[in-house]
Design a protein around this motif. Structure first.
Motif, PDB file in Angstrom:
ATOM      1  N   SER A 100      17.570  -6.847  -1.202  1.00  0.00           N
ATOM      2  CA  SER A 100      17.231  -5.782  -0.181  1.00  0.00           C
ATOM      3  C   SER A 100      16.246  -4.600  -0.729  1.00  0.00           C
ATOM      4  CB  SER A 100      18.472  -4.766  -0.025  1.00  0.00           C
ATOM      5  OG  SER A 100      19.189  -4.380   0.237  1.00  0.00           O
ATOM      6  N   GLY A 101      15.793  -4.112   0.574  1.00  0.00           N
ATOM      7  CA  GLY A 101      15.374  -3.143  -0.139  1.00  0.00           C
ATOM      8  C   GLY A 101      14.758  -2.517   0.557  1.00  0.00           C
ATOM      9  N   THR A 102      13.440  -1.430   0.656  1.00  0.00           N
ATOM     10  CA  THR A 102      12.721  -0.554   1.684  1.00  0.00           C
ATOM     11  C   THR A 102      11.092  -1.135   1.440  1.00  0.00           C
ATOM     12  OG1 THR A 102      12.596   1.486   0.760  1.00  0.00           O
ATOM     13  CG2 THR A 102      13.430   0.779   2.436  1.00  0.00           C
ATOM     14  N   TYR A 103      10.140  -1.341   2.088  1.00  0.00           N
ATOM     15  CA  TYR A 103       8.624  -1.499   1.727  1.00  0.00           C
ATOM     16  C   TYR A 103       7.774  -0.286   3.690  1.00  0.00           C
ATOM     17  CZ  TYR A 103       7.632  -5.520   5.578  1.00  0.00           C
ATOM     18  OH  TYR A 103       8.018  -6.237   6.139  1.00  0.00           O
ATOM     19  N   ASN A 104       6.829  -0.526   3.127  1.00  0.00           N
ATOM     20  CA  ASN A 104       5.958   0.823   3.649  1.00  0.00           C
ATOM     21  C   ASN A 104       4.443  -0.435   4.103  1.00  0.00           C
ATOM     22  OD1 ASN A 104       4.278   2.275   5.277  1.00  0.00           O
ATOM     23  ND2 ASN A 104       4.951   4.100   4.016  1.00  0.00           N
ATOM     24  N   GLN A 105       4.582  -0.137   5.887  1.00  0.00           N
ATOM     25  CA  GLN A 105       3.707  -1.372   6.285  1.00  0.00           C
ATOM     26  C   GLN A 105       2.983  -2.687   5.670  1.00  0.00           C
ATOM     27  OE1 GLN A 105       0.068   0.900   6.427  1.00  0.00           O
ATOM     28  NE2 GLN A 105       0.657   2.525   6.567  1.00  0.00           N
ATOM     29  N   PRO A 159       0.819  -1.193   0.062  1.00  0.00           N
ATOM     30  CA  PRO A 159      -0.500   0.268  -0.545  1.00  0.00           C
ATOM     31  C   PRO A 159       0.903   1.263   0.093  1.00  0.00           C
ATOM     32  CG  PRO A 159      -0.080  -1.007   2.199  1.00  0.00           C
ATOM     33  CD  PRO A 159       0.554  -1.843   1.015  1.00  0.00           C
ATOM     34  N   GLY A 160       2.260   1.062  -0.160  1.00  0.00           N
ATOM     35  CA  GLY A 160       3.006   2.390   0.434  1.00  0.00           C
ATOM     36  C   GLY A 160       3.789   2.454  -0.728  1.00  0.00           C
ATOM     37  N   ASN A 161       5.261   3.231  -0.008  1.00  0.00           N
ATOM     38  CA  ASN A 161       6.414   3.028  -1.348  1.00  0.00           C
ATOM     39  C   ASN A 161       7.344   1.638  -1.078  1.00  0.00           C
ATOM     40  OD1 ASN A 161       5.744   5.081  -3.274  1.00  0.00           O
ATOM     41  ND2 ASN A 161       6.862   7.371  -1.281  1.00  0.00           N
ATOM     42  N   ASP A 162       7.392   1.092  -2.334  1.00  0.00           N
ATOM     43  CA  ASP A 162       8.419   0.059  -1.747  1.00  0.00           C
ATOM     44  C   ASP A 162       9.017   0.442  -2.502  1.00  0.00           C
ATOM     45  OD1 ASP A 162       6.223  -1.231  -0.029  1.00  0.00           O
ATOM     46  OD2 ASP A 162       5.298  -1.049  -2.645  1.00  0.00           O
ATOM     47  N   ASN A 163      10.315   0.186  -1.945  1.00  0.00           N
ATOM     48  CA  ASN A 163      11.858   0.285  -3.561  1.00  0.00           C
ATOM     49  C   ASN A 163      13.585  -0.676  -3.472  1.00  0.00           C
ATOM     50  OD1 ASN A 163      14.212   1.497  -5.077  1.00  0.00           O
ATOM     51  ND2 ASN A 163      14.613   2.787  -3.142  1.00  0.00           N
ATOM     52  N   GLY A 164      13.427  -1.435  -4.508  1.00  0.00           N
ATOM     53  CA  GLY A 164      14.845  -2.385  -4.417  1.00  0.00           C
ATOM     54  C   GLY A 164      15.802  -1.392  -4.391  1.00  0.00           C
ATOM     55  N   VAL A 165      16.504  -2.138  -3.976  1.00  0.00           N
ATOM     56  CA  VAL A 165      18.028  -1.108  -3.860  1.00  0.00           C
ATOM     57  C   VAL A 165      19.117  -1.821  -4.157  1.00  0.00           C
ATOM     58  CG1 VAL A 165      20.085   0.170  -2.069  1.00  0.00           C
ATOM     59  CG2 VAL A 165      16.825   0.399  -1.496  1.00  0.00           C
ATOM     60  N   ASP A 166      19.592  -3.752  -3.845  1.00  0.00           N
ATOM     61  CA  ASP A 166      20.431  -3.869  -4.045  1.00  0.00           C
ATOM     62  C   ASP A 166      19.889  -5.360  -4.460  1.00  0.00           C
ATOM     63  OD1 ASP A 166      23.403  -3.668  -5.008  1.00  0.00           O
ATOM     64  OD2 ASP A 166      24.227  -4.074  -2.951  1.00  0.00           O
ATOM     65  N   ILE A 190       0.963 -14.592  -6.479  1.00  0.00           N
ATOM     66  CA  ILE A 190       1.832 -14.415  -5.512  1.00  0.00           C
ATOM     67  C   ILE A 190       3.026 -15.231  -4.970  1.00  0.00           C
ATOM     68  CG2 ILE A 190       1.281 -14.125  -2.852  1.00  0.00           C
ATOM     69  CD1 ILE A 190      -0.964 -12.851  -3.267  1.00  0.00           C
ATOM     70  N   LEU A 191       4.306 -15.176  -4.568  1.00  0.00           N
ATOM     71  CA  LEU A 191       4.967 -15.822  -3.808  1.00  0.00           C
ATOM     72  C   LEU A 191       5.973 -15.601  -2.569  1.00  0.00           C
ATOM     73  CD1 LEU A 191       7.308 -15.420  -7.982  1.00  0.00           C
ATOM     74  CD2 LEU A 191       5.636 -17.324  -6.956  1.00  0.00           C
ATOM     75  N   GLY A 192       5.290 -14.450  -2.340  1.00  0.00           N
ATOM     76  CA  GLY A 192       5.923 -14.682  -1.130  1.00  0.00           C
ATOM     77  C   GLY A 192       4.866 -13.145  -0.183  1.00  0.00           C
ATOM     78  N   VAL A 193       4.989 -13.373   0.891  1.00  0.00           N
ATOM     79  CA  VAL A 193       4.150 -12.629   1.323  1.00  0.00           C
ATOM     80  C   VAL A 193       4.842 -11.816   2.915  1.00  0.00           C
ATOM     81  CG1 VAL A 193       2.246 -11.587   3.310  1.00  0.00           C
ATOM     82  CG2 VAL A 193       2.029 -13.551   1.920  1.00  0.00           C
ATOM     83  N   LEU A 194       5.770 -10.356   2.597  1.00  0.00           N
ATOM     84  CA  LEU A 194       6.517  -9.688   3.425  1.00  0.00           C
ATOM     85  C   LEU A 194       5.998  -9.493   5.088  1.00  0.00           C
ATOM     86  CD1 LEU A 194       7.474  -8.451   1.224  1.00  0.00           C
ATOM     87  CD2 LEU A 194       8.201  -7.163   1.687  1.00  0.00           C
ATOM     88  N   PRO A 195       6.136  -9.601   6.131  1.00  0.00           N
ATOM     89  CA  PRO A 195       5.924  -9.483   7.612  1.00  0.00           C
ATOM     90  C   PRO A 195       5.524  -8.080   7.981  1.00  0.00           C
ATOM     91  CG  PRO A 195       8.301 -10.677   7.506  1.00  0.00           C
ATOM     92  CD  PRO A 195       7.820  -9.685   6.057  1.00  0.00           C
ATOM     93  N   THR A 196       4.577  -8.072   8.742  1.00  0.00           N
ATOM     94  CA  THR A 196       3.296  -6.714   8.968  1.00  0.00           C
ATOM     95  C   THR A 196       4.580  -5.210   9.674  1.00  0.00           C
ATOM     96  OG1 THR A 196       1.642  -7.426   8.130  1.00  0.00           O
ATOM     97  CG2 THR A 196       1.842  -5.611  10.202  1.00  0.00           C
ATOM     98  N   ALA A 197       4.296  -4.496   9.145  1.00  0.00           N
ATOM     99  CA  ALA A 197       5.332  -3.588   8.924  1.00  0.00           C
ATOM    100  C   ALA A 197       4.656  -2.426   9.659  1.00  0.00           C
ATOM    101  CB  ALA A 197       6.881  -3.166   8.639  1.00  0.00           C
ATOM    102  N   THR A 198       4.834  -1.544  11.221  1.00  0.00           N
ATOM    103  CA  THR A 198       4.821  -0.443  11.564  1.00  0.00           C
ATOM    104  C   THR A 198       4.765   0.693  11.075  1.00  0.00           C
ATOM    105  OG1 THR A 198       6.547  -0.053  12.659  1.00  0.00           O
ATOM    106  CG2 THR A 198       5.660  -1.496  13.869  1.00  0.00           C
ATOM    107  N   GLY A 199       6.007   0.919  10.290  1.00  0.00           N
ATOM    108  CA  GLY A 199       5.558   1.914   8.377  1.00  0.00           C
ATOM    109  C   GLY A 199       7.333   1.315   8.173  1.00  0.00           C
ATOM    110  N   VAL A 200       7.723   2.266   7.685  1.00  0.00           N
ATOM    111  CA  VAL A 200       9.022   1.866   6.668  1.00  0.00           C
ATOM    112  C   VAL A 200       9.842   1.624   6.890  1.00  0.00           C
ATOM    113  CG1 VAL A 200      10.463   3.145   5.254  1.00  0.00           C
ATOM    114  CG2 VAL A 200       8.905   3.967   6.112  1.00  0.00           C
ATOM    115  N   ALA A 201       9.959  -0.301   6.468  1.00  0.00           N
ATOM    116  CA  ALA A 201      10.740  -1.504   7.202  1.00  0.00           C
ATOM    117  C   ALA A 201      11.722  -1.565   5.849  1.00  0.00           C
ATOM    118  CB  ALA A 201      10.018  -2.483   7.688  1.00  0.00           C
ATOM    119  N   GLY A 202      12.597  -1.720   6.936  1.00  0.00           N
ATOM    120  CA  GLY A 202      14.127  -3.429   5.031  1.00  0.00           C
ATOM    121  C   GLY A 202      13.406  -4.400   5.242  1.00  0.00           C
TER     122      GLY A 202
END
Length: 326
Positions: A92-97, A73-80, A108-120
């Motif tokens: 590696s990168g960042t995602y939001n929530q 739902p937020g900004n997700d960024n692939g960094v390296d 869908i191949l995988g689900v990222l853990p729920t985060a409190t905000g911006v997380a790595g």
């Protein structure tokens, strides 16, 4: 890679077979095209108007092998991105929530853990684009995964930073806490090692009274870890099994190049410092264990110092606003 809005590439790597992998971000939708303009694959269309991260694989002839997206739902960024000797890929990168990893068809191949905000995030993908594991670095503020590197044994090293946090954890999708990171006073740089199976090995931090940020990381054939970034004012560098060691005080922002062994013990440190702003962005290592670092400085005079503060080199006079160093 092209679409109606913004598409960016951030990281690239190769494996022993000559395959090429890249990561970055795109906005809403994008297609991967070759030089003649032919469409090789679309990336999944995003559900909301924000950035999604991508990871792609091409063979040695430039033929697309697979494409994945990390979207939430937020900004997700692939960094390296980095590949091991078996052709597995680590991103590696960042995602939001929250977020999911999907292939080009939207599965869908995988689900990222729920985060409190911006997380790595850190994830492993095998040669056939199957997600092997996913980890998150999350706390009450913002956490950023930046550089990533796989060593010859398949261990994975990650650097980045987290902000004003006292309870940052490394977790898997089920919520299991694998490690707790040390409390930080401001932006805190971290260097972390995981096994090829995603098990936590060790973490060290670079922390002081202001911003300390990790950007680049590399390994040599012996498993030594090299990292670079920048710090402000005074900081201490952790070493597994030993006391933290202080870096020379920075005039303003200074670049750092650090080396830890495969167990997280600090081997040496170098600082690039002038009178203004110096930043370390990338690092690489050769088979002899030599390290090569790049960044930039904004000072008429700039010096390279060892951990005791002794000058080991002087950089050329900078005539412009910024000058790059290698």
């Amino acid at each position: 890679m092209d679409g109606p809005w913004t598409e960016q590439g951030s990281g690239i790597t190769t494996d022993a077979q000559g395959n090429v992998y890249a990561t970055g971000l795109y906005d809403i939708s994008a297609t991967i095209r070759n030089m003649s303009g032919s469409t090789l694959s679309p990336l999944p269309t995003m559900a909301v108007s924000s950035y999604a991260a991508y990871a792609v694989k091409f063979n040695t002839s430039g033929v697309l092998q697979w494409a994945l997206a990390i979207d939430g739902p937020g900004n997700d960024n692939g960094v390296d991105i980095s590949a091991d000797a078996q052709g597995n890929v680590y991103c590696s990168g960042t995602y939001n929530q929250s977020g999911t990893i999907r292939n080009a068809s939207g599965t869908i191949l995988g689900v990222l853990p729920t985060a409190t905000g911006v997380a790595g995030y850190v994830t492993k993908i095998d040669t056939s684009a199957n997600v092997q594991w996913i980890l998150t670095i999350d706390g009450p503020a913002s956490e950023y995964s930046r550089g990533i590197a796989a060593d010859a044994s398949g261990n994975v090293c990650v650097t980045g930073y987290y902000a004003f946090n006292t309870s940052v954890t490394v977790r898997n999708p089920s919520g299991t806490i694998l490690a707790s990171l040390p409390s930080g006073t401001s932006d805190t740089m971290f260097i972390m090692e995981l096994t090829t199976g995603g098990a936590f090995q060790w973490v060290v931090t670079v922390d002081g009274i202001a911003s300390d940020v990790g950007f680049g990381i590399a390994t040599d054939p012996q498993g030594n870890v090299f990292s670079t970034g920048y710090f402000s004012n005074t900081v201490s560098v952790q070493s597994i099994g030993g006391s933290p060691q202080s870096l020379p005080t920075a005039t303003s922002n200074a670049a750092c190049i650090l080396s830890h062994n495969t167990s997280g013990v600090l081997r040496w440190a170098a600082v690039v410092d002038g009178g203004s702003a110096e930043y370390g962005y990338g690092v690489a290592a050769d088979i002899q264990g030599n390290a090569y670092a790049v960044g930039y400085y904004n000072s008429a005079t700039c010096q390279v110092l060892n951990i005791t503060g002794s000058v080991i080199a002087s950089l050329p006079l900078s005539f412009g606003i910024y000058a790059g160093y290698l």
